[in-house]
Design a protein around this motif. Structure first.
Motif, PDB file in Angstrom:
ATOM      1  N   GLY A 123      45.543  14.674  58.588  1.00 52.33           N
ATOM      2  CA  GLY A 123      45.320  16.091  58.897  1.00 52.33           C
ATOM      3  C   GLY A 123      45.177  16.907  57.631  1.00 52.33           C
ATOM      4  O   GLY A 123      44.666  16.422  56.612  1.00 52.33           O
ATOM      5  N   HIS A 139      49.491   6.526  69.272  1.00 52.73           N
ATOM      6  CA  HIS A 139      49.712   7.969  69.491  1.00 52.73           C
ATOM      7  C   HIS A 139      50.980   8.313  70.256  1.00 52.73           C
ATOM      8  O   HIS A 139      51.704   9.197  69.877  1.00 52.73           O
ATOM      9  N   THR A 145      54.015  17.153  64.097  1.00 51.75           N
ATOM     10  CA  THR A 145      55.452  17.231  64.418  1.00 51.75           C
ATOM     11  C   THR A 145      55.711  16.729  65.840  1.00 51.75           C
ATOM     12  O   THR A 145      54.988  17.097  66.767  1.00 51.75           O
ATOM     13  N   ALA A 190      55.560   8.133  67.808  1.00 55.04           N
ATOM     14  CA  ALA A 190      54.725   7.289  66.944  1.00 55.04           C
ATOM     15  C   ALA A 190      55.449   6.972  65.641  1.00 55.04           C
ATOM     16  O   ALA A 190      55.427   5.832  65.164  1.00 55.04           O
ATOM     17  N   GLY A 236      59.416  17.180  54.634  1.00 58.90           N
ATOM     18  CA  GLY A 236      59.156  17.697  53.279  1.00 58.90           C
ATOM     19  C   GLY A 236      59.647  19.132  53.109  1.00 58.90           C
ATOM     20  O   GLY A 236      59.435  19.970  53.979  1.00 58.90           O
ATOM     21  N   ASN A 271      47.612  27.222  61.005  1.00 60.53           N
ATOM     22  CA  ASN A 271      47.016  25.872  61.001  1.00 60.53           C
ATOM     23  C   ASN A 271      47.463  25.099  62.241  1.00 60.53           C
ATOM     24  O   ASN A 271      48.258  25.579  63.046  1.00 60.53           O
ATOM     25  N   SER A 278      49.664  23.508  53.208  1.00 62.33           N
ATOM     26  CA  SER A 278      49.360  22.090  53.000  1.00 62.33           C
ATOM     27  C   SER A 278      49.405  21.665  51.528  1.00 62.33           C
ATOM     28  O   SER A 278      49.984  20.620  51.213  1.00 62.33           O
TER      29      SER A 278
HETATM   30  P1  NAD Z   1      47.789  18.583  60.972  1.00 66.38           P
HETATM   31  O1  NAD Z   1      47.908  18.906  62.411  1.00 66.38           O
HETATM   32  O2  NAD Z   1      46.698  19.188  60.183  1.00 66.38           O
HETATM   33  O3  NAD Z   1      47.675  16.991  60.764  1.00 66.38           O
HETATM   34  C1  NAD Z   1      48.356  16.049  61.515  1.00 66.38           C
HETATM   35  C2  NAD Z   1      47.402  14.873  61.681  1.00 66.38           C
HETATM   36  O4  NAD Z   1      48.133  13.798  62.257  1.00 66.38           O
HETATM   37  C3  NAD Z   1      46.226  15.156  62.609  1.00 66.38           C
HETATM   38  O5  NAD Z   1      45.039  14.663  62.040  1.00 66.38           O
HETATM   39  C4  NAD Z   1      46.592  14.389  63.864  1.00 66.38           C
HETATM   40  O6  NAD Z   1      45.454  13.974  64.604  1.00 66.38           O
HETATM   41  C5  NAD Z   1      47.321  13.218  63.252  1.00 66.38           C
HETATM   42  N1  NAD Z   1      48.220  12.505  64.138  1.00 66.38           N
HETATM   43  C6  NAD Z   1      48.986  12.989  65.145  1.00 66.38           C
HETATM   44  N2  NAD Z   1      49.692  12.019  65.692  1.00 66.38           N
HETATM   45  C7  NAD Z   1      49.378  10.883  65.033  1.00 66.38           C
HETATM   46  C8  NAD Z   1      49.771   9.553  65.164  1.00 66.38           C
HETATM   47  N3  NAD Z   1      50.645   9.210  66.092  1.00 66.38           N
HETATM   48  N4  NAD Z   1      49.246   8.629  64.317  1.00 66.38           N
HETATM   49  C9  NAD Z   1      48.339   8.990  63.356  1.00 66.38           C
HETATM   50  N5  NAD Z   1      47.921  10.249  63.210  1.00 66.38           N
HETATM   51  C10 NAD Z   1      48.432  11.188  64.035  1.00 66.38           C
HETATM   52  O7  NAD Z   1      49.226  18.929  60.346  1.00 66.38           O
HETATM   53  P2  NAD Z   1      49.598  19.097  58.808  1.00 66.38           P
HETATM   54  O8  NAD Z   1      49.580  20.547  58.487  1.00 66.38           O
HETATM   55  O9  NAD Z   1      48.827  18.151  57.995  1.00 66.38           O
HETATM   56  O10 NAD Z   1      51.129  18.673  58.828  1.00 66.38           O
HETATM   57  C11 NAD Z   1      51.461  17.315  58.989  1.00 66.38           C
HETATM   58  C12 NAD Z   1      52.946  17.116  59.137  1.00 66.38           C
HETATM   59  O11 NAD Z   1      53.607  17.482  57.933  1.00 66.38           O
HETATM   60  C13 NAD Z   1      53.598  17.917  60.262  1.00 66.38           C
HETATM   61  O12 NAD Z   1      54.419  17.075  61.033  1.00 66.38           O
HETATM   62  C14 NAD Z   1      54.486  18.883  59.553  1.00 66.38           C
HETATM   63  O13 NAD Z   1      55.687  19.127  60.244  1.00 66.38           O
HETATM   64  C15 NAD Z   1      54.793  18.159  58.261  1.00 66.38           C
HETATM   65  N6  NAD Z   1      55.161  19.091  57.213  1.00 66.38           N
HETATM   66  C16 NAD Z   1      54.242  19.940  56.669  1.00 66.38           C
HETATM   67  C17 NAD Z   1      54.627  20.812  55.663  1.00 66.38           C
HETATM   68  C18 NAD Z   1      53.608  21.700  55.026  1.00 66.38           C
HETATM   69  O14 NAD Z   1      52.481  21.730  55.428  1.00 66.38           O
HETATM   70  N7  NAD Z   1      53.962  22.423  53.995  1.00 66.38           N
HETATM   71  C19 NAD Z   1      55.944  20.842  55.235  1.00 66.38           C
HETATM   72  C20 NAD Z   1      56.868  19.965  55.802  1.00 66.38           C
HETATM   73  C21 NAD Z   1      56.455  19.099  56.794  1.00 66.38           C
END
Ligand code: NAD
Length: 382
Positions: free
Chosen positions: A10, A88, A133, A159, A209, A242, A317
């Motif tokens: 993502g 998934h 999440t 997952a 994170g 986002n 991100s």
């Molecule tokens: P996003 O929605 O852009 O990306 C998530 C990606 O994961 C998507 O492409 C989705 O299709 C894919 N996905 C979902 N389930 C999946 C699975 N079972 N197997 C493989 N791929 C799968 O979200 P993001 O902004 O990139 O954030 C990702 C994660 O990072 C979130 O869980 C978020 O809580 C965590 N996070 C982000 C931040 C930050 O952005 N600063 C901080 C801490 C934690």
């Protein structure tokens, strides 16, 4: 060389891939990467060897095509990697996306074996989990975990839990690997997974994170605690546009975030000042640059009441992607050191809910020094 497999291609993972390639081409410096190029393993040594997603619009596309969705300047060097199909288990439920997963046509055990076989070809050192999440339920015991797999109870797992199980199996077969759990699902903090990881030679960094407002709140609370100011209450808001914020409009998923963010108040102050700390809303036009606000009210000498109000617009991100550049390299260092299971010295700096279970959140300025020493670097200010 550190070989990385990404789980969840993502926004965060795409900025990570894009930034890494730009650094390798000399187009970008190291800002946002805490350890810059101080480690014996260089940023340029990090190589993405595989990527997994479950969005049917991404599976089968090149990493270049997917990264382009998030960054107009996607490096062409990403053309050689194809996004593969993951597991998934409902990760995209309630989102406007069509999910496909290996388990649609396989049992969970078969899907795990399938992944392990693919990984034995790709030979990653480090897995980075940045899936959407999840709403999760931890496992009570190893027996419960194994039984649920034997009975193919897909509804019992998220997952991430299955990916960690597969990564542990892979680590055991190849002699060592690391798993970075950058999302709130309890892995480093779940004794069942911590134990499984340790005995399988899988180092675990987690959980969730620490970017944005949470580590800043931790340091501000530490500042107040050191001066013996009594915190009356803490309100911390996050509003973003986002897909992750969209996913968090789902109540069950939001609970996971609330859990990882809220433990900081008790840990840092030693008392549970009333607080509201959680992602608060989705507003699409804000995009990836979320609005954060923090309001802390406290008692000073002679009963004076002070207030701190901090506001920010933070690119969500890139904040996490920069940390991942370190975590990939620290994962390889953990393997080289032969240290497996959750590694607190690393987690206390990089994670919102640093595992193993019951280990506290400490001020990040202190955690930073301890993490440097674990990594073999000189402390910076001590
Ligand atoms: P996003 O929605 O852009 O990306 C998530 C990606 O994961 C998507 O492409 C989705 O299709 C894919 N996905 C979902 N389930 C999946 C699975 N079972 N197997 C493989 N791929 C799968 O979200 P993001 O902004 O990139 O954030 C990702 C994660 O990072 C979130 O869980 C978020 O809580 C965590 N996070 C982000 C931040 C930050 O952005 N600063 C901080 C801490 C934690």
């Amino acid at each position: 060389m550190v070989k990385v497999v990404i789980l969840g291609q993502g926004y965060v993972a795409s900025i990570f891939a894009s930034g890494l390639e730009k650094i390798k081409k000399g187009e970008l410096g190291y800002y946002g990467v805490p350890l810059a190029n101080e480690l014996p393993i260089k940023v340029e040594d990090v190589e993405i060897v595989g990527s997994y997603d479950v969005d049917s619009n991404k599976i089968g596309k090149s990493l270049y095509e997917v990264v382009k969705l998030y960054d107009d300047n996607a490096p062409e060097s990403l053309k050689g990697i194809v996004v593969r199909k993951g597991i998934h288990l409902g990760s995209l439920r309630n989102l406007p996306l069509k999910a496909e997963g290996l388990e649609d046509k396989m049992t969970l055990r078969e899907a795990i074996d399938h992944l392990v076989e693919e990984w034995k070809e790709l030979k990653p050192d480090v897995f980075i989990n940045v899936c959407t999440t999840e709403a999760f339920v931890p496992f009570e015991s190893r027996e419960e975990l194994e039984r649920a797999l034997d009975e193919n109870r897909k509804e019992r797992f998220t997952a991430t839990q299955v990916y960690v199980y597969a990564a542990a199996k892979y680590a055991k077969e190849v002699g060592g690997a690391a798993f970075v759990n950058a999302i709130p699902t309890l892995i480093a903090n779940d004794p069942v997974f911590a134990e499984l990881a340790k005995e399988s030679r899988l180092a675990v960094f987690g959980d969730d994170g620490a970017t944005g407002a949470t580590p800043l709140t931790a340091d501000v609370l530490a500042h107040l605690a050191q001066r013996n100011r009594y915190v009356k209450d803490v309100a911390q808001f996050n509003i973003g546009g986002n897909n992750d914020f969209l996913a968090l409009t789902d109540k069950e998923r939001n609970k996971s975030k609330e859990f990882t963010k809220s433990s900081i108040v008790m840990d840092l102050l030693g008392y549970d000042a009333p607080h509201y700390i959680k992602p608060t809303g989705f507003l699409e036009p804000l995009g990836d640059r979320k609005f954060i606000a923090m309001h802390i009210e406290y008692v000073s000498f002679n009963g004076a009441i002070d207030e701190l109000i901090i506001n920010g617009r933070i690119n969500d991100s890139p904040a996490l992607a920069g940390l991942l550049v370190d975590l990939a390299r620290l994962g390889k260092i953990a393997i080289e050191k032969g240290q497996f299971g959750p590694i607190y010295e690393v987690n206390a700096f990089y994670m919102k809910n640093p595992g193993p279970k019951d280990m506290p959140n400490i001020p990040r300025i202190i955690a930073y020094e301890k993490m440097r020493m674990w990594a073999g670097l000189e402390p910076r200010w001590l």
